[in-house]
Scaffold this motif. Structure first.
Motif, PDB file in Angstrom:
ATOM      1  N   HIS A  71       0.853  -9.118   3.397  1.00 34.17           N
ATOM      2  CA  HIS A  71       0.348  -8.174   2.398  1.00 34.17           C
ATOM      3  C   HIS A  71       0.991  -8.376   1.026  1.00 34.17           C
ATOM      4  O   HIS A  71       1.248  -7.417   0.295  1.00 34.17           O
ATOM      5  CB  HIS A  71       0.537  -6.729   2.873  1.00 34.17           C
ATOM      6  N   THR A  72       1.273  -9.631   0.697  1.00 35.42           N
ATOM      7  CA  THR A  72       1.806  -9.981  -0.617  1.00 35.42           C
ATOM      8  C   THR A  72       0.903 -11.049  -1.244  1.00 35.42           C
ATOM      9  O   THR A  72      -0.089 -11.447  -0.656  1.00 35.42           O
ATOM     10  CB  THR A  72       3.253 -10.499  -0.500  1.00 35.42           C
ATOM     11  N   ALA A  73       1.254 -11.510  -2.443  1.00 34.06           N
ATOM     12  CA  ALA A  73       0.371 -12.417  -3.187  1.00 34.06           C
ATOM     13  C   ALA A  73       1.084 -13.711  -3.572  1.00 34.06           C
ATOM     14  O   ALA A  73       0.985 -14.178  -4.704  1.00 34.06           O
ATOM     15  CB  ALA A  73      -0.165 -11.709  -4.438  1.00 34.06           C
ATOM     16  N   VAL A 267      -1.056   3.511  -8.348  1.00 36.85           N
ATOM     17  CA  VAL A 267      -0.788   2.157  -8.822  1.00 36.85           C
ATOM     18  C   VAL A 267      -1.229   2.012 -10.272  1.00 36.85           C
ATOM     19  O   VAL A 267      -0.569   1.329 -11.068  1.00 36.85           O
ATOM     20  CB  VAL A 267      -1.474   1.118  -7.917  1.00 36.85           C
ATOM     21  N   THR A 268      -2.317   2.662 -10.650  1.00 36.17           N
ATOM     22  CA  THR A 268      -2.733   2.637 -12.060  1.00 36.17           C
ATOM     23  C   THR A 268      -1.654   3.242 -12.943  1.00 36.17           C
ATOM     24  O   THR A 268      -1.329   2.703 -14.017  1.00 36.17           O
ATOM     25  CB  THR A 268      -4.055   3.399 -12.240  1.00 36.17           C
ATOM     26  N   SER A 335      -2.222  -3.212  -1.501  1.00 36.42           N
ATOM     27  CA  SER A 335      -1.099  -3.223  -0.547  1.00 36.42           C
ATOM     28  C   SER A 335      -0.008  -2.265  -0.991  1.00 36.42           C
ATOM     29  O   SER A 335       0.561  -1.521  -0.179  1.00 36.42           O
ATOM     30  CB  SER A 335      -0.533  -4.638  -0.408  1.00 36.42           C
ATOM     31  N   LEU A 336       0.301  -2.278  -2.292  1.00 34.87           N
ATOM     32  CA  LEU A 336       1.349  -1.392  -2.794  1.00 34.87           C
ATOM     33  C   LEU A 336       0.950   0.061  -2.622  1.00 34.87           C
ATOM     34  O   LEU A 336       1.778   0.914  -2.286  1.00 34.87           O
ATOM     35  CB  LEU A 336       1.637  -1.706  -4.267  1.00 34.87           C
ATOM     36  N   ASP A 337      -0.319   0.356  -2.824  1.00 32.03           N
ATOM     37  CA  ASP A 337      -0.816   1.713  -2.642  1.00 32.03           C
ATOM     38  C   ASP A 337      -0.609   2.161  -1.196  1.00 32.03           C
ATOM     39  O   ASP A 337      -0.168   3.294  -0.923  1.00 32.03           O
ATOM     40  CB  ASP A 337      -2.298   1.771  -3.015  1.00 32.03           C
ATOM     41  N   THR A 338      -0.895   1.274  -0.248  1.00 33.29           N
ATOM     42  CA  THR A 338      -0.707   1.604   1.164  1.00 33.29           C
ATOM     43  C   THR A 338       0.773   1.787   1.489  1.00 33.29           C
ATOM     44  O   THR A 338       1.165   2.717   2.200  1.00 33.29           O
ATOM     45  CB  THR A 338      -1.304   0.496   2.054  1.00 33.29           C
ATOM     46  N   MET A 339       1.616   0.879   0.984  1.00 33.90           N
ATOM     47  CA  MET A 339       3.048   0.947   1.264  1.00 33.90           C
ATOM     48  C   MET A 339       3.695   2.217   0.733  1.00 33.90           C
ATOM     49  O   MET A 339       4.712   2.678   1.270  1.00 33.90           O
ATOM     50  CB  MET A 339       3.759  -0.250   0.633  1.00 33.90           C
ATOM     51  N   SER A 340       3.144   2.790  -0.330  1.00 28.08           N
ATOM     52  CA  SER A 340       3.794   3.932  -0.984  1.00 28.08           C
ATOM     53  C   SER A 340       3.611   5.238  -0.225  1.00 28.08           C
ATOM     54  O   SER A 340       4.196   6.260  -0.623  1.00 28.08           O
ATOM     55  CB  SER A 340       3.281   4.078  -2.418  1.00 28.08           C
TER      56      SER A 340
END
Length: 369
Positions: A71-73, A267-268, A335-340
């Motif tokens: 889940h990274t880029a 995230v925005t 992914s960051l949204d899910t992780m948070s």
């Protein structure tokens, strides 16, 4: 086995299995390199070989072991063997085909000449790491999408519980508010001691501690619940007094004028904060990246198209994860949204840190957008 091509590099993607090396790889790779590849179980990080066939198509001219956190880029080259420049070019083509933001290269065997020729930039070595951390002395990065994010110092937390303090210290060192040579274990434990809810750092306590340490910096706290947090794993008798401490931290924030936003920092909003040259300490779950649901603080400090660039002060040596993975790490927005979302009854927590304010200015700004 999957065949892919990005002109002018023709390559194959081959699964990598711990304990087993294909015959063509054994002919290419020095024993000590292959031994390192098999020394840990890398299966959690999608290990695979990017292989360049030789001219007659019967063997391999080059190969690279490639991994990445889920889940990274990015992709990470652990080592390249055979025709190194061709192997690295193949990995870059592979990453472009996956529309990733970045390729990293651990410095176990990479030479400065090969690194420069392949368009990679050396990473600054870590200032500190945990005793059990196992990583190369050097690492390198090549950005494929967007401008390269400015590089903060990398500092690996030296305990299992000081991630919040470390992210705040790295943020201030990156902003120039804290000298790099002041980022050490004494600073790590001192800030943790002021912020801790024993042993974790919850968002309000961390934000208040950051304000105390750097009163000229604009600090905002973001927490979308009124209940005490990071306590669910503890017995009720242990939760009670820690909840009381969290109430005290809220009172401290009110007295100091540090705002507590009750909305989720999207995230925005994180991207907008970074665009204003703020930095974001974000509480995340490690379930997606590391496979276990543990709350953890990371620093969001840069953006590229489609991803936020973070610093993660922890790396999992047992699965081949090193500071090269954790440093300048691009995480896709989704992914960051899910992780948070943290804990079984999800909440979201963050601390924003702005640039130091001139004398007479209000040190704390709005917590919500």
């Amino acid at each position: 086995m999957q065949s892919q091509q990005e002109s002018p590099v023709k390559y194959l993607v081959v699964p990598f299995e711990t304990g087993t090396s294909p015959a063509p790889l054994k002919r290419l790779g020095p024993h000590e390199v292959l031994e390192r590849w098999h020394a840990v179980d890398r299966s959690a990080h999608g290990p695979h070989l990017v292989v360049v066939p030789d001219e007659n198509g019967e063997g391999w001219a080059a190969a690279a072991l490639v991994t990445a956190r889920p889940h990274t880029a990015y992709l990470k080259i652990v080592d390249a063997v055979g025709d190194v420049s061709t192997a690295v070019a193949a990995v870059v083509a592979h990453a472009r085909g996956l529309e990733l933001a970045q390729v990293k290269w651990e410095g176990w065997t990479a030479t400065p000449e090969d690194v420069a020729a392949a368009g990679f930039t050396p990473l600054r070595p870590p200032l500190a790491q945990a005793e059990e951390a196992a990583g190369p002395a050097a690492g390198h990065v090549r950005w494929l999408r967007g401008c390269a994010a400015a590089e903060p110092p990398y500092y690996g937390q030296t305990t299992h519980f000081t991630c919040g303090a470390v992210t705040a210290l790295v943020a201030q060192a990156h902003a120039g508010t804290l000298p790099r040579d002041a980022l050490d274990r004494r600073a790590e434990l001192t800030l943790w001691r002021d912020a801790t809810n024993f042993p974790a750092c919850e968002p309000v306590g961390l934000g208040v501690a950051v304000h105390r340490a750097w009163p000229s910096s604009t600090v905002g706290i973001h927490l979308d619940t009124d209940r005490p947090v990071l306590l669910d794993h503890l017995p009720e008798s242990e939760q009670e007094w820690r909840a009381h401490l969290q109430g005290m931290s809220r009172a401290d924030a009110a007295r100091a004028g540090v705002p507590i936003g009750t909305g989720r920092l999207s995230v925005t909003a994180i991207r907008n904060a970074i665009g204003r040259r703020e930095q974001v300490l974000l509480l995340v779950s490690l379930a997606a990246m590391q496979g276990f649901d543990v709350p953890h603080w990371v620093l969001c400090h840069g953006t590229v198209p489609g991803a936020v660039v973070i610093e993660d002060p922890w790396a999992g040596a047992a699965v081949g994860d090193t500071w090269v993975d954790a440093h300048l790490l691009p995480v896709p927005d989704r992914s960051l949204d899910t992780m948070s979302a943290v804990s079984a009854d999800p909440f979201h927590g963050a601390v924003t840190i702005g640039r130091p304010q001139p004398p007479g200015a209000s040190p704390s700004g709005p917590a919500d957008e």
